[in-house]
Structures are given as structure tokens and as C-alpha cells.
Write an enzyme that holds these catalytic residues in place. Structure first.
Site, PDB file in Angstrom:
ATOM      1  N   HIS A  10       1.223  -1.137   0.278  1.00  0.00           N
ATOM      2  CA  HIS A  10       0.121  -0.389  -0.242  1.00  0.00           C
ATOM      3  C   HIS A  10       0.626   1.611   0.117  1.00  0.00           C
ATOM      4  O   HIS A  10       1.093   2.108  -1.006  1.00  0.00           O
ATOM      5  CB  HIS A  10      -0.903   0.055   1.095  1.00  0.00           C
ATOM      6  CG  HIS A  10      -1.984  -0.963   1.413  1.00  0.00           C
ATOM      7  ND1 HIS A  10      -2.877  -1.197   0.935  1.00  0.00           N
ATOM      8  CD2 HIS A  10      -1.923  -2.423   2.291  1.00  0.00           C
ATOM      9  CE1 HIS A  10      -3.785  -2.951   1.209  1.00  0.00           C
ATOM     10  NE2 HIS A  10      -2.843  -3.000   1.651  1.00  0.00           N
TER      11      HIS A  10
HETATM   12  C1  BDR Z   1      -3.412   1.060   5.337  1.00  0.00           C
HETATM   13  O1  BDR Z   1      -3.406   1.205   6.755  1.00  0.00           O
HETATM   14  C2  BDR Z   1      -2.073   0.758   7.234  1.00  0.00           C
HETATM   15  O2  BDR Z   1      -2.244  -0.833   8.120  1.00  0.00           O
HETATM   16  C3  BDR Z   1      -0.434   0.524   5.984  1.00  0.00           C
HETATM   17  O3  BDR Z   1       0.603   0.650   6.740  1.00  0.00           O
HETATM   18  C4  BDR Z   1      -1.465   1.824   5.162  1.00  0.00           C
HETATM   19  O4  BDR Z   1      -0.852   2.669   5.508  1.00  0.00           O
HETATM   20  C5  BDR Z   1      -3.383   0.233   4.298  1.00  0.00           C
HETATM   21  O5  BDR Z   1      -4.924   0.163   4.266  1.00  0.00           O
END
Ligand code: BDR
Ligand code: CA
Length: 299
Positions: A241
Site C-alpha cells: 500500500h
Molecule cells: C494502510 O493501513 C495501514 O495498516 C498501512 O500501513 C497502510 O497505510 C492500508 O489500509
């Protein structure tokens, strides 16, 4: 390209930061931390350890310990009890800076030419909302915000109904204040980030690259697999992500943007149809992104 990274490391935050610090075309002025994946003291310590692994001295400023007007939220556990999936990192090179994250952002923006500094947001938007509230003249000088968050056509990853995404759901009030402010902003939601995946071949490629940051990223992705063991769809690959954010700054040609009319739903943080026009990444060139990440980590 001068930029400040706002982050809650976080396995995928760590990969994004290692890449951003090593790649020569980004000039990361500082890391600002916020509570999110795990509590503030842990995200701040982790930011310092990630800087040490990258070997690029970069100040770390601690920011908000809780979402706007709320108590700190329970930690999610997806990133392990240390926020980095148990992967070993070196000790920080320095203590966190004494100036808090929001004051630092304001000072840095006021000291630089207007519209020269990007904010790369990998976390709940609490610090950025506080900047807008308390330092609007500094916020007006942000060149551009690139933020990972939200789910547009895809299901989210929070709650039983999976309508919302973690970064927006953790602090919906902050998300609404930032995303409804009419700033120059690109949102990178799960719709795009779930297309950018790492599998065993990519882990092996990062190990072959052989730099300390690339090996750390291989370890982090392996840890990410371990955290989600047993979930069939993701057993073979994991989405990256947060690395999409610095990658968008460097290689916007690898993303397909759409303009969508949306708003942040109060309480849930879900993105729903609404009156705010937003630039949203809905597609990626995944092979191109994997190449760019591996090449950046080789620097
Ligand atoms: C986002 O949520 C966090 O757990 C990750 O680091 C990312 O920024 C993904 O939904
Ligand atoms: Ca994050």
C-alpha cells in the site's frame, strides 16, 4: 523534489520510507509520525530505526498520539507487536527532534518557497488536519499532498462490513477535514494499492539486490505474509500500500488517475459519493512499480 513523509510505521510504511530515503530524486526533509498502526512512541521509534537502516540521516518529529478529539485507538496487530513484524532494525541514529510534527511542518513550509514541498502521507491524517486547523497559511504553501487511503469501488479493510479503509477509518474527522479542503491532492486508495503486489519471486529479487534496505524490505514482506497466514487469497502475494505514495511522486506515469465526486462519511471514514472532486488513483502498472521499487532500493 523536497518532501515530508507523515507515517505510522508499519511494515509497508517502512518499505515506502526505505525506498524514498535511498532514491536520489526525492529529498526527504523529515519524517513526521502519528499514532495509527500502533501507538505513537512505537511509530516514532520505528521511524528512527528505519532511518538508521537507510543510512540517510533524517530528522524524526513525533505528532499526534490520538485521533482528533478521541482517545488513542486500540492497535490493529496486523503489523505485529513492534509495528515492524518482528524484523530486526538498527538503533536510531538520534533521538526524535524536540519540535512536534505539526509545528515542524508549519516551520518548514513557511521557510521554503511556496508550493515547493510535497506531503507524502502514509497514515491517518491527524497531523495534516492539525496543520490545516492551526497553521492555514503554512498549509496553503504545500505543493501537493499524496496520500494512501480509502477504498472507492473496492471493499475496504476495516470493520465487519469492510466499507472503510484503515487510514481514513482511524481518524474520520481528520480525513474529512483534509480531503474536503480543496487542496492539490492525489488519493491512492486500496483500489490501486491492491494491484501492486509482492510475491515470493519479488522477495527473492530484493534479496538479490543485496543492499541493507532491500534485504530489510524482503524481511518485512516475509513478515507481512506471516501476519496473514491462512488467508488463501493473500498467501501468494501481499499488497504494497504505502510504497505507492513515494512511487507516485517519482513515477506518476505508472498510475491511472480518475476524478471522482466523493466525501468521507463521518464516524465510519468510508468514502461515499459526495460533492468533493478528488483525484484518485484507480489503476497501476504493477510490473513498472515493482521495477521502480527494486531499482530505488538498489541505490
Ligand atoms: C494502510 O493501513 C495501514 O495498516 C498501512 O500501513 C497502510 O497505510 C492500508 O489500509
Ligand atoms: Ca501506514
Amino acid at each position: 523534489m523536497p518532501a515530508i513523509i507523515d507515517t505510522d510505521p508499519g511494515i509497508d510504511d517502512a518499505i515506502a520510507i526505505l525506498h524514498a530515503l535511498r532514491v536520489p530524486d526525492l529529498d526527504i526533509l523529515a519524517l513526521t509520525t502519528v499514532a495509527g498502526n500502533i501507538g505513537l512512541s512505537v511509530t516514532t521509534g520505528n521511524a528512527g530505526r528505519i532511518v538508521a537502516c537507510a543510512g540517510v540521516p533524517t530528522p524524526v518529529h513525533a505528532g499526534a498520539a490520538a485521533p482528533l478529539g478521541r482517545e488513542p485507538r486500540p492497535e490493529t496487530g496486523v503489523h505485529g507487536t513492534d509495528g515492524l513484524g518482528g524484523v530486526t532494525f538498527p538503533a536510531p541514529l538520534a533521538e526524535p527532534a524536540s519540535r512536534d510534527a505539526v509545528a515542524y511542518m508549519a516551520e518548514a513550509l513557511m521557510a521554503a518557497e511556496p508550493k515547493t514541498i510535497d506531503l507524502l502521507c502514509l497514515a491517518p491524517l491527524t497531523n495534516v488536519a492539525l496543520l490545516l486547523r492551526h497553521h492555514p497559511e503554512a498549509a496553503a504553501r504545500i505543493r501537493r499532498i499524496i496520500a494512501m487511503g480509502g477504498a472507492v469501488d473496492e471493499p475496504g479493510n476495516m470493520g465487519a462490513d469492510k466499507r472503510a479503509e484503515f487510514n481514513l477509518a482511524h481518524d474520520p474527522e481528520a480525513a474529512a477535514e483534509v480531503l474536503h479542503a480543496g487542496l492539490d491532492l492525489v488519493l491512492i486508495p486500496l483500489d490501486a494499492t491492491r494491484q501492486f503486489r509482492a510475491n515470493a519471486d519479488f522477495i527473492a529479487r530484493l534479496r538479490t539486490v543485496g543492499t541493507a534496505p532491500s534485504v530489510a524490505c524482503a524481511d518485512l514482506i516475509e513478515a507481512y505474509f506471516a501476519q496473514t497466514e491462512g488467508q488463501t487469497q493473500i498467501r501468494e502475494s501481499r499488497p504494497l500500500h504505502d510504497p505507492c505514495v513515494p512511487l507516485y511522486a517519482l513515477r506518476p506515469d505508472l498510475f491511472r488517475l480518475e476524478t471522482r465526486s466523493l466525501q468521507v462519511e463521518p464516524e465510519s471514514g468510508a468514502l461515499v459519493p459526495g460533492p468533493y472532486q478528488m483525484q484518485v488513483a484507480m489503476g497501476v502498472d504493477a510490473d513498472g512499480l515493482r521495477d521502480a521499487l527494486a531499482e530505488g532500493l538498489a541505490c
